[in-house]
Write an enzyme that holds these catalytic residues in place. Structure first.
Site: not given
Ligand code: EPZ
Length: 449
Positions: A144-147, A139, A44-45, A328, A420, A115
C-alpha cells in the site's frame, strides 16, 4: 477529563461493550433470521479525514454523528497528544480546537495502528509547511504505497525525505497550487492533497481524483470552514487556496459500508431488515448486486428494506473505485455467495490482495479457489460454525455474517479489528435477534495504553 483516563474509566466500568481489550472474542450461535430495524452510525472513513482536517482550522469545530469506534478514539488521542483541545460532547459528538496544536512527531504507538494517520502529513504541511509522521499502519492488503501522496506534495512545493521510519515534508517557501494527475484513483492521496492545498497560494487541480462520498464530505466540511473547493465527487477537484479557515459545526455522513454489511447479513440469514439513517444512493452498487442475487431491496428516502430471496442466485463481482462496487464490501459478500446456487467470482480491482479471509471461511465449509486478485466460490453448500480469526476489519465482518448464517457455534478471535470500524456491532445485531455475545479472555491488552 483526558481521553485516556476516560477510556480507562469506561473499561473499568465495563461500560464499553465493544471496548478496547485486544483479547475479546465474539461467540455466535448461528441460524437466527435477522428481523427488525437498525440505525446506521456515522462513516468512519469520512470522520477520519475530517478530524485531521481540523488541524488546518485553528478554531473550535463541533463534529456530530461521529461513530463510536476505536480508530476514532486513536485519532482523538493523537490530536490531543499533539496539543489540540478535545472535548467529547456526547457518544457521537466532539468539539476540537487546534489553536494550540504543535507540529511535530506524532506518537508512533498510535500512528502505526491505522492508515488514516497519513492524513497528518497533508494537514500539518498545509498549516505549518512541514510534517513528520511515522510510517502508517492499516489493514494488510499487500503493498500500500503512498507514492501518489508524495507526488502531490512535491508538486505543491514540498521536499520529502524518509528516515528512521518517519516521512518528513518541508516547504520553506510555502505551498503553491498546481495541477496534479494521479496515476491511479486513490482515496488517501485525494484526501491528503485536498488538505495540503486548502491554504496554499493559488489554485490546485486534482485530476483522476477519488469520487467517494467521503471525499465529498471532506470538501463540504472544509467549505463550511471557509475553504474554496469545487468538483468533489467528480474526477476533477479544484481547490482555490484561502488564507485562513474558521470553526464550524458539521455532521458526518452515514456509513455506507456499515449499511451494506447489515444488508448482506439480512440476506444471508433470510431475514427482513430495515436499514435506517442512510443515503440509499451511496449503497446502490450493493443494492444492485443483492437484487441480481434475488434478494428484495426497497429504497426509501433514508433507508432500505431488505427481504429474503426465494432462492439465492450466483453473481460475479468486480471491485472498483466509487461509484463501482466498493472493495470494502467484497469480503462480506463471500459467505452469501457460498449460500447461492452455482459458481460466483469476485475480482479484487483495488488492492493487491484481499483474500486472507477465505482460509478462515474454509474452516466453516466454504469451497473456494483464490488466484492472485480473483476468487471463485462454489455455491449450494451450507456453512457450519467453527473457531476462526479476523485478519482485518472487513474480513472480520465477513466472518460475523458467516457465523450468523452457519449451523452451530462460531468463535471469532481478533475482534479488535472489527471494533476499529463498527460501532456497537454486537448490540445492533442482538437487537435484530442474533445470538451473539462478547467474551473477554483473561489477558487484557489495551489499545490506548
Ligand atoms: C481507503 O484506503 C480506505 N481507508 C479503505 O478502507 C478503502 O478500502 C480504500 O480507501 C479504497 O476505497 C480509509 O479511508 C481510512 P487508496 P486508502 O489510496 O486511502 C494504491 C476499511 O476497511 N495506491 O484508495 O489506503 C493502493 O495500494 C479500509 O475501512 C498506490 O499505489 O486506499 C491501492 O491498491 C480498508 N499509491 C489503491 O491504490 C498511492 O500513493 C487504492 O488505495 C496510494 C494508493
Amino acid at each position: 477529563m483526558s481521553l485516556k483516563s476516560a477510556a480507562k474509566e469506561r473499561r473499568e466500568a465495563k461500560a464499553f461493550p465493544n471496548g478496547y481489550v485486544m483479547s475479546m472474542k465474539f461467540i455466535i450461535q448461528g441460524g437466527s433470521r435477522l428481523e427488525g430495524e437498525v440505525f446506521i452510525s456515522g462513516m468512519k472513513n469520512a470522520a477520519l479525514p475530517i478530524l485531521f482536517a481540523t488541524i488546518l482550522v485553528g478554531e473550535p469545530c463541533i463534529l456530530e454523528n461521529i461513530p463510536n469506534v476505536s480508530d476514532i478514539d486513536v485519532t482523538l488521542q493523537i490530536l490531543e497528544e499533539m496539543g489540540a483541545s478535545v472535548t467529547r460532547l456526547s457518544a457521537t459528538s466532539v468539539q476540537i480546537d487546534t489553536a494550540n496544536f504543535n507540529q511535530g512527531t506524532a506518537p508512533y504507538a498510535l500512528v502505526k495502528r491505522m492508515r488514516a494517520s497519513t492524513y497528518l502529513l497533508g494537514a500539518e504541511l498545509g498549516r505549518f509547511h512541514k510534517a513528520c509522521v511515522g510510517w502508517p499502519g492499516g489493514c494488510n492488503f499487500g503493498s500500500r504505497p503512498i507514492d501518489q501522496h508524495m507526488k502531490g506534495f512535491e508538486a505543491l512545493g514540498a521536499v520529502s525525505t524518509t528516515d528512521s521510519g518517519c516521512i518528513r515534508l518541508s516547504a520553506e517557501e510555502g505551498l503553491v497550487g498546481k495541477s496534479i494527475y494521479f496515476d491511479m484513483v486513490s482515496v488517501g492521496a485525494t484526501v491528503n492533497i485536498m488538505l495540503a492545498a486548502t491554504l496554499a497560494e493559488g489554485v490546485t487541480v486534482i485530476d483522476n481524483a477519488a469520487r467517494e462520498p467521503h471525499i465529498v464530505d471532506l470538501a463540504n466540511f472544509l467549505n463550511s470552514c471557509g475553504a474554496s473547493i469545487s468538483g468533489a465527487g467528480t474526477s476533477v477537484i479544484k481547490i482555490r487556496g484561502v488564507s485562513e479557515l474558521h470553526g464550524c459545526r458539521y455532521t458526518i455522513i452515514p456509513d455506507m459500508i456499515e449499511a451494506g454489511t447489515f444488508m448482506v447479513a439480512a440476506a444471508a440469514t433470510g431475514g427482513t431488515v430495515t436499514v435506517r439513517s442512510i443515503i440509499p444512493k451511496h449503497v446502490e452498487s450493493v443494492t444492485a448486486k443483492l437484487c441480481e442475487m434475488g434478494v428484495g431491496v426497497e429504497e426509501l428516502d433514508d433507508a432500505v428494506i431488505v427481504s429474503p430471496a426465494t432462492e439465492l442466485q450466483n453473481v460475479n463481482i468486480k471491485t472498483l473505485p466509487y461509484p463501482g462496487f466498493p472493495t470494502d464490501m467484497h469480503p462480506q459478500f463471500a459467505p452469501l455467495l457460498c449460500l447461492a446456487n452455482g459458481i460466483s467470482c469476485i475480482q479484487e480491482g483495488v488492492f493487491e490482495t484481499r483474500f486472507r479471509y477465505v482460509e478462515e471461511l474454509r474452516k466453516m465449509g466454504v469451497s473456494a479457489m483464490v488466484d492472485s486478485r480473483n476468487a471463485t466460490f462454489v455455491g449450494g453448500g451450507k456453512l457450519t460454525g467453527a473457531p476462526v480469526d479476523a485478519m482485518d476489519l472487513r474480513a472480520g465482518a465477513a466472518l460475523v455474517i458467516a457465523g450468523l448464517a452457519a449451523e452451530g457455534r462460531t468463535e471469532i478471535g481478533g475482534v479488535q479489528y472489527i471494533n476499529r470500524g463498527y460501532d456497537n456491532l454486537v448490540g445492533k445485531l442482538r437487537a435484530l435477534g442474533a445470538k451473539i455475545e462478547v467474551v473477554d479472555l483473561p489477558s487484557d491488552e489495551e489499545i490506548l495504553e
